[in-house]
Scaffold this motif. Structure first.
Motif, PDB file in Angstrom:
ATOM      1  N   GLU A  61       0.804  -1.223   0.000  1.00  0.00           N
ATOM      2  CA  GLU A  61       0.000   0.000   0.000  1.00  0.00           C
ATOM      3  C   GLU A  61       0.839   1.274   0.000  1.00  0.00           C
ATOM      4  OE1 GLU A  61      -3.670   1.941   2.611  1.00  0.00           O
ATOM      5  OE2 GLU A  61      -2.563   0.203   3.352  1.00  0.00           O
ATOM      6  N   THR A  62       2.042   1.237   0.547  1.00  0.00           N
ATOM      7  CA  THR A  62       2.786   2.470   0.794  1.00  0.00           C
ATOM      8  C   THR A  62       3.920   2.741  -0.196  1.00  0.00           C
ATOM      9  OG1 THR A  62       4.184   1.250   2.364  1.00  0.00           O
ATOM     10  CG2 THR A  62       2.281   2.446   3.256  1.00  0.00           C
ATOM     11  N   ILE A  63       4.268   1.797  -1.061  1.00  0.00           N
ATOM     12  CA  ILE A  63       5.377   1.989  -2.000  1.00  0.00           C
ATOM     13  C   ILE A  63       4.965   1.507  -3.377  1.00  0.00           C
ATOM     14  CG2 ILE A  63       7.782   1.444  -2.556  1.00  0.00           C
ATOM     15  CD1 ILE A  63       8.273   0.906   0.384  1.00  0.00           C
ATOM     16  N   GLY A  64       5.245   2.332  -4.386  1.00  0.00           N
ATOM     17  CA  GLY A  64       4.904   1.954  -5.747  1.00  0.00           C
ATOM     18  C   GLY A  64       5.932   2.436  -6.744  1.00  0.00           C
ATOM     19  N   LEU A  65       5.872   1.894  -7.953  1.00  0.00           N
ATOM     20  CA  LEU A  65       6.712   2.297  -9.071  1.00  0.00           C
ATOM     21  C   LEU A  65       5.809   2.860 -10.155  1.00  0.00           C
ATOM     22  CD1 LEU A  65       9.150  -0.751  -9.269  1.00  0.00           C
ATOM     23  CD2 LEU A  65       9.578   1.484  -8.235  1.00  0.00           C
ATOM     24  N   LYS A  66       6.126   4.060 -10.625  1.00  0.00           N
ATOM     25  CA  LYS A  66       5.248   4.782 -11.543  1.00  0.00           C
ATOM     26  C   LYS A  66       5.962   5.116 -12.845  1.00  0.00           C
ATOM     27  CE  LYS A  66       2.354   8.964 -11.689  1.00  0.00           C
ATOM     28  NZ  LYS A  66       1.922  10.145 -10.903  1.00  0.00           N
ATOM     29  N   ALA A  67       5.242   5.054 -13.950  1.00  0.00           N
ATOM     30  CA  ALA A  67       5.747   5.492 -15.250  1.00  0.00           C
ATOM     31  C   ALA A  67       4.638   6.281 -15.935  1.00  0.00           C
ATOM     32  CB  ALA A  67       6.166   4.307 -16.100  1.00  0.00           C
ATOM     33  N   SER A  68       4.956   7.486 -16.396  1.00  0.00           N
ATOM     34  CA  SER A  68       3.937   8.310 -17.039  1.00  0.00           C
ATOM     35  C   SER A  68       4.539   9.094 -18.201  1.00  0.00           C
ATOM     36  CB  SER A  68       3.294   9.271 -16.031  1.00  0.00           C
ATOM     37  OG  SER A  68       4.269  10.068 -15.400  1.00  0.00           O
ATOM     38  N   ILE A  69       3.683   9.521 -19.102  1.00  0.00           N
ATOM     39  CA  ILE A  69       4.082  10.373 -20.219  1.00  0.00           C
ATOM     40  C   ILE A  69       3.227  11.627 -20.189  1.00  0.00           C
ATOM     41  CG2 ILE A  69       4.889   8.475 -21.672  1.00  0.00           C
ATOM     42  CD1 ILE A  69       2.249   8.654 -23.197  1.00  0.00           C
ATOM     43  N   ALA A 107       9.133   7.271 -11.722  1.00  0.00           N
ATOM     44  CA  ALA A 107       9.193   7.763 -10.341  1.00  0.00           C
ATOM     45  C   ALA A 107       8.922   6.642  -9.354  1.00  0.00           C
ATOM     46  CB  ALA A 107       8.189   8.897 -10.122  1.00  0.00           C
ATOM     47  N   ILE A 108       9.391   6.844  -8.141  1.00  0.00           N
ATOM     48  CA  ILE A 108       9.048   5.994  -7.005  1.00  0.00           C
ATOM     49  C   ILE A 108       7.973   6.713  -6.199  1.00  0.00           C
ATOM     50  CG2 ILE A 108       9.889   4.941  -4.870  1.00  0.00           C
ATOM     51  CD1 ILE A 108      12.659   4.849  -6.203  1.00  0.00           C
ATOM     52  N   VAL A 109       6.891   6.028  -5.883  1.00  0.00           N
ATOM     53  CA  VAL A 109       5.793   6.631  -5.127  1.00  0.00           C
ATOM     54  C   VAL A 109       5.843   6.146  -3.683  1.00  0.00           C
ATOM     55  CG1 VAL A 109       3.304   6.937  -4.968  1.00  0.00           C
ATOM     56  CG2 VAL A 109       4.381   6.705  -7.209  1.00  0.00           C
ATOM     57  N   LEU A 110       5.933   7.075  -2.753  1.00  0.00           N
ATOM     58  CA  LEU A 110       5.930   6.778  -1.324  1.00  0.00           C
ATOM     59  C   LEU A 110       4.667   7.392  -0.730  1.00  0.00           C
ATOM     60  CD1 LEU A 110       9.658   7.718  -0.604  1.00  0.00           C
ATOM     61  CD2 LEU A 110       8.739   5.466  -1.158  1.00  0.00           C
ATOM     62  N   ARG A 111       3.865   6.559  -0.088  1.00  0.00           N
ATOM     63  CA  ARG A 111       2.570   7.016   0.417  1.00  0.00           C
ATOM     64  C   ARG A 111       2.397   6.537   1.859  1.00  0.00           C
ATOM     65  NH1 ARG A 111      -2.237   5.284  -3.334  1.00  0.00           N
ATOM     66  NH2 ARG A 111      -1.380   6.972  -4.619  1.00  0.00           N
ATOM     67  N   PRO A 131       9.713  11.009  -5.776  1.00  0.00           N
ATOM     68  CA  PRO A 131      10.997  11.368  -6.381  1.00  0.00           C
ATOM     69  C   PRO A 131      11.144  10.642  -7.714  1.00  0.00           C
ATOM     70  CG  PRO A 131      11.307   9.754  -4.628  1.00  0.00           C
ATOM     71  CD  PRO A 131       9.854  10.115  -4.613  1.00  0.00           C
ATOM     72  N   GLY A 132      11.609  11.354  -8.731  1.00  0.00           N
ATOM     73  CA  GLY A 132      11.723  10.724 -10.040  1.00  0.00           C
ATOM     74  C   GLY A 132      12.616  11.504 -10.987  1.00  0.00           C
ATOM     75  N   LEU A 133      12.516  11.159 -12.266  1.00  0.00           N
ATOM     76  CA  LEU A 133      13.281  11.800 -13.329  1.00  0.00           C
ATOM     77  C   LEU A 133      12.330  12.265 -14.422  1.00  0.00           C
ATOM     78  CD1 LEU A 133      16.174   9.187 -13.793  1.00  0.00           C
ATOM     79  CD2 LEU A 133      16.293  11.351 -12.525  1.00  0.00           C
ATOM     80  N   ILE A 134      12.762  13.279 -15.172  1.00  0.00           N
ATOM     81  CA  ILE A 134      12.071  13.694 -16.388  1.00  0.00           C
ATOM     82  C   ILE A 134      13.024  13.479 -17.556  1.00  0.00           C
ATOM     83  CG2 ILE A 134      11.081  15.612 -17.688  1.00  0.00           C
ATOM     84  CD1 ILE A 134      10.149  16.822 -15.082  1.00  0.00           C
ATOM     85  N   LEU A 135      12.636  12.618 -18.482  1.00  0.00           N
ATOM     86  CA  LEU A 135      13.409  12.362 -19.691  1.00  0.00           C
ATOM     87  C   LEU A 135      12.661  12.996 -20.845  1.00  0.00           C
ATOM     88  CD1 LEU A 135      14.199   8.571 -19.059  1.00  0.00           C
ATOM     89  CD2 LEU A 135      15.522  10.563 -18.344  1.00  0.00           C
TER      90      LEU A 135
END
Length: 206
Positions: A61-69, A107-111, A131-135
């Motif tokens: 529930e508290t940690i996730g991996l995110k990818a978005s455009i 990004a890494i999602v911390l909740r 926290p993440g990166l922008i490419l």
């Protein structure tokens, strides 16, 4: 090079998180397990507007991996017009400069767990950090634009069953004008500022 090194370090961190939480507890709502969220986010920033859409995988529930455009651009729309040219004694055309950039954002999602629950309902309140990166390739007309930038989002989200509403703040060293797409209008410090953003997001668990 430095961009490749940053990406390798980020990938190592992501793999470490996956290894730690691979056998962790599942997320259950009304007896159902949901690991994924689809998210659509929009907001305004230092340079103009932005939106992005993507998916997040939550092993717990508290940690996730995110990818978005998404896209970032100026507030003003691209348009042209005519003006009277005294030199040629005639009308001439003009076009406003306009910039936008495509973005890929891992990004890494911390909740946090639920901080409190709204009275007798299933609505809960959480704090999150991403926290993440922008490419991103440079805007049209740019040269040598910085294509890998850091990004941090944080804020509050409200969860009600499978629906999540987020309100937050974002800062990054991503610049819409990196690479001087308008070399006649901007000075040499164009890459040396941080972009500040406010945004609203809507997510759905599945």
């Amino acid at each position: 090079n430095s961009t490749l090194l940053i990406m390798k370090k980020y990938l190592t961190i992501c793999l470490l998180f996956i290894a730690i939480i691979a056998n962790a507890q599942s997320i259950k709502i009304d007896g159902e397990t949901y690991h994924w969220e689809y998210t659509l986010t929009g907001g305004l920033n230092t340079d103009g507007w932005q939106w992005d859409t993507g998916f997040t995988y939550f092993p717990i529930e508290t940690i996730g991996l995110k990818a978005s455009i998404g896209l970032a651009g100026e507030i003003g729309e691209y348009h042209g017009g005519e003006y009277w040219d005294d030199y040629y004694d005639d009308y001439d055309s003009y076009y406003d400069n306009y910039a936008w950039r495509f973005k890929f954002i891992p990004a890494i999602v911390l909740r946090t767990p639920a901080l409190f629950r709204w009275k007798n309902t299933e609505t809960t309140f959480h704090i999150f950090a991403e926290p993440g990166l922008i490419l991103s390739p440079g805007a049209s007309g740019s040269k040598g634009a910085k294509t890998c930038r850091y990004d941090f989002r944080g804020g509050i989200n409200i969860q009600s069953s499978r629906l999540v509403i987020s309100v937050g703040y974002e800062f990054s060293n991503f610049s819409l004008y990196s690479g001087h797409p308008y070399s006649d209008q901007h000075d040499s410090d164009i890459d040396n500022y941080r972009t500040h953003s406010g945004f609203i997001g809507l997510s759905y668990k599945f």
